[in-house]
Scaffold this motif. Structure first.
Motif, PDB file in Angstrom:
ATOM      1  N   LEU A 232      38.226  51.147  34.570  1.00 32.68           N
ATOM      2  CA  LEU A 232      38.550  50.222  35.656  1.00 32.68           C
ATOM      3  C   LEU A 232      39.246  50.991  36.759  1.00 32.68           C
ATOM      4  O   LEU A 232      40.213  51.716  36.509  1.00 32.68           O
ATOM      5  CB  LEU A 232      39.447  49.088  35.163  1.00 32.68           C
ATOM      6  N   SER A 233      38.759  50.831  37.988  1.00 34.92           N
ATOM      7  CA  SER A 233      39.358  51.491  39.144  1.00 34.92           C
ATOM      8  C   SER A 233      40.128  50.471  39.963  1.00 34.92           C
ATOM      9  O   SER A 233      39.552  49.488  40.434  1.00 34.92           O
ATOM     10  CB  SER A 233      38.258  52.124  40.003  1.00 34.92           C
ATOM     11  N   PHE A 234      41.434  50.706  40.130  1.00 39.29           N
ATOM     12  CA  PHE A 234      42.238  49.745  40.896  1.00 39.29           C
ATOM     13  C   PHE A 234      43.397  50.383  41.640  1.00 39.29           C
ATOM     14  O   PHE A 234      43.880  49.832  42.626  1.00 39.29           O
ATOM     15  CB  PHE A 234      42.774  48.642  39.970  1.00 39.29           C
ATOM     16  N   LEU A 235      43.878  51.547  41.210  1.00 39.26           N
ATOM     17  CA  LEU A 235      44.921  52.229  41.968  1.00 39.26           C
ATOM     18  C   LEU A 235      44.288  52.865  43.212  1.00 39.26           C
ATOM     19  O   LEU A 235      43.077  53.125  43.238  1.00 39.26           O
ATOM     20  CB  LEU A 235      45.587  53.290  41.098  1.00 39.26           C
ATOM     21  N   PRO A 236      45.073  53.165  44.248  1.00 42.85           N
ATOM     22  CA  PRO A 236      44.475  53.690  45.489  1.00 42.85           C
ATOM     23  C   PRO A 236      43.749  55.012  45.270  1.00 42.85           C
ATOM     24  O   PRO A 236      44.294  55.940  44.666  1.00 42.85           O
ATOM     25  CB  PRO A 236      45.694  53.876  46.409  1.00 42.85           C
ATOM     26  N   LEU A 237      42.523  55.105  45.785  1.00 45.23           N
ATOM     27  CA  LEU A 237      41.736  56.333  45.650  1.00 45.23           C
ATOM     28  C   LEU A 237      42.297  57.468  46.496  1.00 45.23           C
ATOM     29  O   LEU A 237      41.891  58.623  46.334  1.00 45.23           O
ATOM     30  CB  LEU A 237      40.276  56.065  46.020  1.00 45.23           C
ATOM     31  N   SER A 238      43.231  57.176  47.368  1.00 44.51           N
ATOM     32  CA  SER A 238      43.889  58.237  48.130  1.00 44.51           C
ATOM     33  C   SER A 238      44.850  59.030  47.253  1.00 44.51           C
ATOM     34  O   SER A 238      45.259  60.129  47.627  1.00 44.51           O
ATOM     35  CB  SER A 238      44.666  57.635  49.314  1.00 44.51           C
ATOM     36  N   ASN A 258      34.185  50.563  36.845  1.00 43.70           N
ATOM     37  CA  ASN A 258      34.167  49.166  37.289  1.00 43.70           C
ATOM     38  C   ASN A 258      35.269  48.989  38.323  1.00 43.70           C
ATOM     39  O   ASN A 258      36.429  49.333  38.059  1.00 43.70           O
ATOM     40  CB  ASN A 258      34.422  48.232  36.108  1.00 43.70           C
ATOM     41  N   PHE A 259      34.931  48.460  39.480  1.00 42.44           N
ATOM     42  CA  PHE A 259      35.912  48.294  40.547  1.00 42.44           C
ATOM     43  C   PHE A 259      36.563  46.917  40.469  1.00 42.44           C
ATOM     44  O   PHE A 259      35.873  45.895  40.454  1.00 42.44           O
ATOM     45  CB  PHE A 259      35.251  48.485  41.916  1.00 42.44           C
ATOM     46  N   ALA A 260      37.902  46.904  40.388  1.00 42.03           N
ATOM     47  CA  ALA A 260      38.624  45.641  40.403  1.00 42.03           C
ATOM     48  C   ALA A 260      38.368  44.927  41.728  1.00 42.03           C
ATOM     49  O   ALA A 260      38.218  45.565  42.778  1.00 42.03           O
ATOM     50  CB  ALA A 260      40.119  45.879  40.218  1.00 42.03           C
ATOM     51  N   GLU A 261      38.311  43.590  41.671  1.00 46.18           N
ATOM     52  CA  GLU A 261      38.048  42.819  42.888  1.00 46.18           C
ATOM     53  C   GLU A 261      39.193  42.953  43.884  1.00 46.18           C
ATOM     54  O   GLU A 261      38.977  43.041  45.086  1.00 46.18           O
ATOM     55  CB  GLU A 261      37.836  41.345  42.528  1.00 46.18           C
ATOM     56  N   SER A 262      40.415  42.926  43.383  1.00 41.18           N
ATOM     57  CA  SER A 262      41.613  43.086  44.213  1.00 41.18           C
ATOM     58  C   SER A 262      42.765  43.393  43.276  1.00 41.18           C
ATOM     59  O   SER A 262      42.637  43.295  42.053  1.00 41.18           O
ATOM     60  CB  SER A 262      41.914  41.802  45.008  1.00 41.18           C
ATOM     61  N   ILE A 263      43.899  43.752  43.836  1.00 36.98           N
ATOM     62  CA  ILE A 263      45.068  44.044  43.007  1.00 36.98           C
ATOM     63  C   ILE A 263      45.512  42.795  42.251  1.00 36.98           C
ATOM     64  O   ILE A 263      46.034  42.876  41.136  1.00 36.98           O
ATOM     65  CB  ILE A 263      46.220  44.629  43.859  1.00 36.98           C
ATOM     66  N   ASP A 264      45.268  41.610  42.827  1.00 46.52           N
ATOM     67  CA  ASP A 264      45.686  40.365  42.174  1.00 46.52           C
ATOM     68  C   ASP A 264      44.820  40.029  40.964  1.00 46.52           C
ATOM     69  O   ASP A 264      45.271  39.332  40.052  1.00 46.52           O
ATOM     70  CB  ASP A 264      45.638  39.196  43.167  1.00 46.52           C
ATOM     71  N   THR A 265      43.567  40.498  40.964  1.00 44.50           N
ATOM     72  CA  THR A 265      42.655  40.157  39.862  1.00 44.50           C
ATOM     73  C   THR A 265      42.633  41.221  38.774  1.00 44.50           C
ATOM     74  O   THR A 265      41.868  41.104  37.815  1.00 44.50           O
ATOM     75  CB  THR A 265      41.216  39.959  40.378  1.00 44.50           C
ATOM     76  N   VAL A 266      43.458  42.256  38.897  1.00 48.84           N
ATOM     77  CA  VAL A 266      43.431  43.353  37.918  1.00 48.84           C
ATOM     78  C   VAL A 266      43.605  42.860  36.484  1.00 48.84           C
ATOM     79  O   VAL A 266      42.845  43.262  35.592  1.00 48.84           O
ATOM     80  CB  VAL A 266      44.467  44.436  38.277  1.00 48.84           C
ATOM     81  N   PRO A 267      44.577  41.971  36.186  1.00 47.96           N
ATOM     82  CA  PRO A 267      44.702  41.512  34.794  1.00 47.96           C
ATOM     83  C   PRO A 267      43.417  40.872  34.269  1.00 47.96           C
ATOM     84  O   PRO A 267      43.006  41.139  33.122  1.00 47.96           O
ATOM     85  CB  PRO A 267      45.854  40.498  34.860  1.00 47.96           C
ATOM     86  N   ASP A 268      42.767  40.036  35.086  1.00 51.26           N
ATOM     87  CA  ASP A 268      41.507  39.410  34.657  1.00 51.26           C
ATOM     88  C   ASP A 268      40.404  40.448  34.509  1.00 51.26           C
ATOM     89  O   ASP A 268      39.618  40.411  33.558  1.00 51.26           O
ATOM     90  CB  ASP A 268      41.068  38.338  35.670  1.00 51.26           C
TER      91      ASP A 268
END
Length: 611
Positions: A232-238, A258-268
């Motif tokens: 799962l990719s969710f931390l900043p790619l920078s 898999n790219f998370a939809e947003s930081i808010d949806t990471v748990p889901d």
């Protein structure tokens, strides 16, 4: 003669990318959620889109070693641009989406960026605001055109237009792509990664193909890759750690990103993806723990008893592993029961039930937190490194666990201490230096040794302990040296404390700035009937202050009297990564908050008596 480092027989990222695309074909490389459905991108599609992106940039005037900066949220287009640029002999650089227009202007000019890829209208606005002061900027490419209906600008084009230009250039210049892919040499600059700039303007760390491929050569230390592995990719790619994990690591392993939809949806999203390998910064691991603690407060009495018993069983197994002992057969059988009764459900609630390997890094973490995850049956290990050594220098070996340390030096890595106790590193991962900044490079790399700025210890077995940043060590008015991170780590182990900054340099005692965990403290307030209307009023409640003081007192018992916290101040603003107080990895910036809350800090020392 410089030793060569290869992955799958390839010695640069463009050649490695070309090779794995040809080998993997229609296997799934990445997935992105669109309208509630995960959409797959194959390696073949990945390679084709990166090729078109790279050639599209060439058609716009990209030259070898030109810099392309990306300011966008994680997604497939980030990767197409990244590997497309490098494959076309360019250099890629990530800019945090939380950066201000002023910061964007500085990085664009400092790096000599000629092309910027902006994620959406918000990021485009930042660049348009400063472009008149960015004379080297040629074109701006926008990924998401929502909110830009009717917008026209000669310097701006869409990502789809870029891909069309690339396809046309490919048809008109057969063979051009392979020629470009073969231009790079292992020692050439591949990417720029700008540091956070906590001690001055951000500096562009130069990482070569050799630096990155050396790290990928040992990328299986977390877990041996298996077909079908998910990430799962969710931390900043920078950030160098997420860049390595999301962009480069799969080139070696074949794992699906898999790219998370947003930081808010990471748990889901974690629960949906159920990753096989998982890297996160301490703040994410702390949130997992806080979430379980919150659910246990709401569980039935029977549920709490079952969890408590199962966790004790798991702790005994974790202690065996830490001690280097094999658990007895009865212990292993009992753990199976504990896992069935409670622990597997806890892991599933976090989405970590399929994790074979987990790593934490980029900031210090409480050893007790690692032990808690180990008790659940999650193989979690701490790693250490920094941008300037391509992200990884030491790691915890699976068969020798020493909590409180960051493990031992990676293969072909030398670690030693300076006379001042500073951690020094040497190896093929040490960066090329800071971009167009020879003075700072000369201060950082001396006789081939990278001066990390971290203070620590190395024991007789080679295990490294990082005690703090050299610049963060507190010297009290009584002359006592205090390493604040050890105290802060213990405070953050509380489910009610999101982060903490210990202060007290040249003061008579230590005090602390505390950022509460909104979710768990709000739940505490609701459960105990404490009235509040917003985050600020929650922070003002006497009951919340008493709660936090009790957590501080728990930690104080673990330290010598001179190291105990006497007073604290609650930061009453609900912070996000967009706020200047937080780093992109969601950690409080010590120097910044110490300046911003100077009046509150001074007030704690002006009162006549400590608590």
């Amino acid at each position: 003669m410089t030793r060569g480092w290869t992955v799958h027989g390839q010695d640069t990222l463009p050649r490695l990318f070309r090779h794995v695309v040809a080998q993997r074909g229609d296997a799934v490389a990445m997935r992105e959620k669109d309208l509630g459905v995960w959409r797959a991108v194959t390696w073949r599609q990945y390679g084709e889109r990166a090729r078109r992106a790279g050639l599209g940039l060439v058609s716009l005037g990209l030259r070898p070693r030109d810099v392309v900066s990306i300011i966008a949220d994680n997604g497939p287009e980030w990767l197409y641009t990244d590997l497309g640029t490098m494959s076309a002999a360019g250099v890629t650089n990530g800019i945090y989406t939380t950066d201000s227009p002023r910061q964007v202007e500085y990085i664009v000019n400092d790096s000599g960026t000629r092309f910027v890829v902006a994620g959406n209208d918000e990021q485009l606005d930042k660049i348009l605001e400063v472009r008149a002061r960015c004379p080297g900027l040629v074109k701006i490419i926008v990924l998401d055109l929502d909110g830009l209906h009717g917008f026209e600008d000669a310097q701006v084009l869409s990502f789809d237009e870029l891909l069309e230009r690339g396809a046309r250039y490919d048809r008109e210049h057969p063979g051009a792509w392979d020629t470009l892919v073969d231009l790079a040499r292992p020692e050439d600059l591949a990417i720029l990664v700008y540091t956070s700039g906590t001690t001055g303007p951000p500096k562009g760390a130069m990482l070569s193909h050799r630096n990155i491929l050396f790290q990928l050569g040992y990328a299986d230390f977390i877990a041996e890759p298996r077909p079908g592995d998910q990430q799962l990719s969710f931390l900043p790619l920078s950030h160098v750690a997420e860049r390595t994990f999301t962009v480069f690591y799969p080139l070696r392993t074949g794992a699906t990103v898999n790219f998370a939809e947003s930081i808010d949806t990471v748990p889901d999203n974690i629960r949906e993806v159920a990753p096989a390998v998982f890297f996160a910064v301490p703040r994410i691991w702390e949130k997992f723990y806080s979430g379980v603690a919150l659910r246990m407060r709401e569980a039935t009495r029977l549920g709490r008893l079952a969890y408590g018993w199962a966790l004790r069983v798991g702790m005994r197994l974790a202690e065996c592993r830490i001690a280097g002992r094999r658990p007895s057969l009865p212990q292993r059988l009992l753990y199976r029961v504990a896992n069935l009764v409670a622990l597997d459900n806890v892991k599933r609630s976090m989405g970590l039930h399929r994790v074979r390997g987990a790593a934490t890094g980029a900031a210090p973490i409480a050893p007790e937190l690692i032990k808690w995850f180990m008790a659940l049956g999650i193989d979690m290990r701490e790693v250490y490194g920094q941008t300037e050594n391509c992200g990884l220098a030491t790691a915890m070996p699976p068969d020798r666990i020493k909590l409180g340390t960051v493990g031992v030096a990676r293969p072909d890595t030398d670690v030693r201490l300076s006379p001042q106790g500073e951690i020094l590193l040497k190896g093929p991962h040490v960066f090329m230096g800071y971009y167009k900044n020879p003075e700072r490079t000369a201060e950082t790399i001396i006789d081939g040794w990278l001066h990390t700025g971290d203070v620590g210890r190395i024991d007789a077995d080679g295990f490294v302990t990082i005690t703090d940043r050299m610049k963060d060590i507190i010297i009290t008015a009584g002359g006592k040296n205090i390493t604040p991170s050890e105290i802060e780590n213990q405070l953050k182990f509380s489910p009610y404390i999101a982060d903490a900054v210990v202060v007290g340099d040249q003061r008579k005692f230590l005090s602390c700035l505390v950022m509460i965990d909104h979710e768990t403290v709000a739940q505490f307030a609701q459960d105990t009937g404490v009235p509040f209307t917003n985050f600020a009023s929650l922070c003002r409640a006497k009951e919340v202050h008493d709660l936090i003081w009790a957590e501080i007192e728990r930690v104080n018992k673990q330290f010598a009297r001179v190291e105990t916290i006497k007073k604290f101040y609650l930061i009453s603003e609900l912070l996000t990564p967009e706020d200047e107080e937080l780093t992109p990895t969601m950690k409080l910036k010590r120097a910044f908050v110490s300046r911003k809350y100077k009046d509150a800090i001074d007030a704690m020392y002006e009162e006549r008596s400590a608590r």
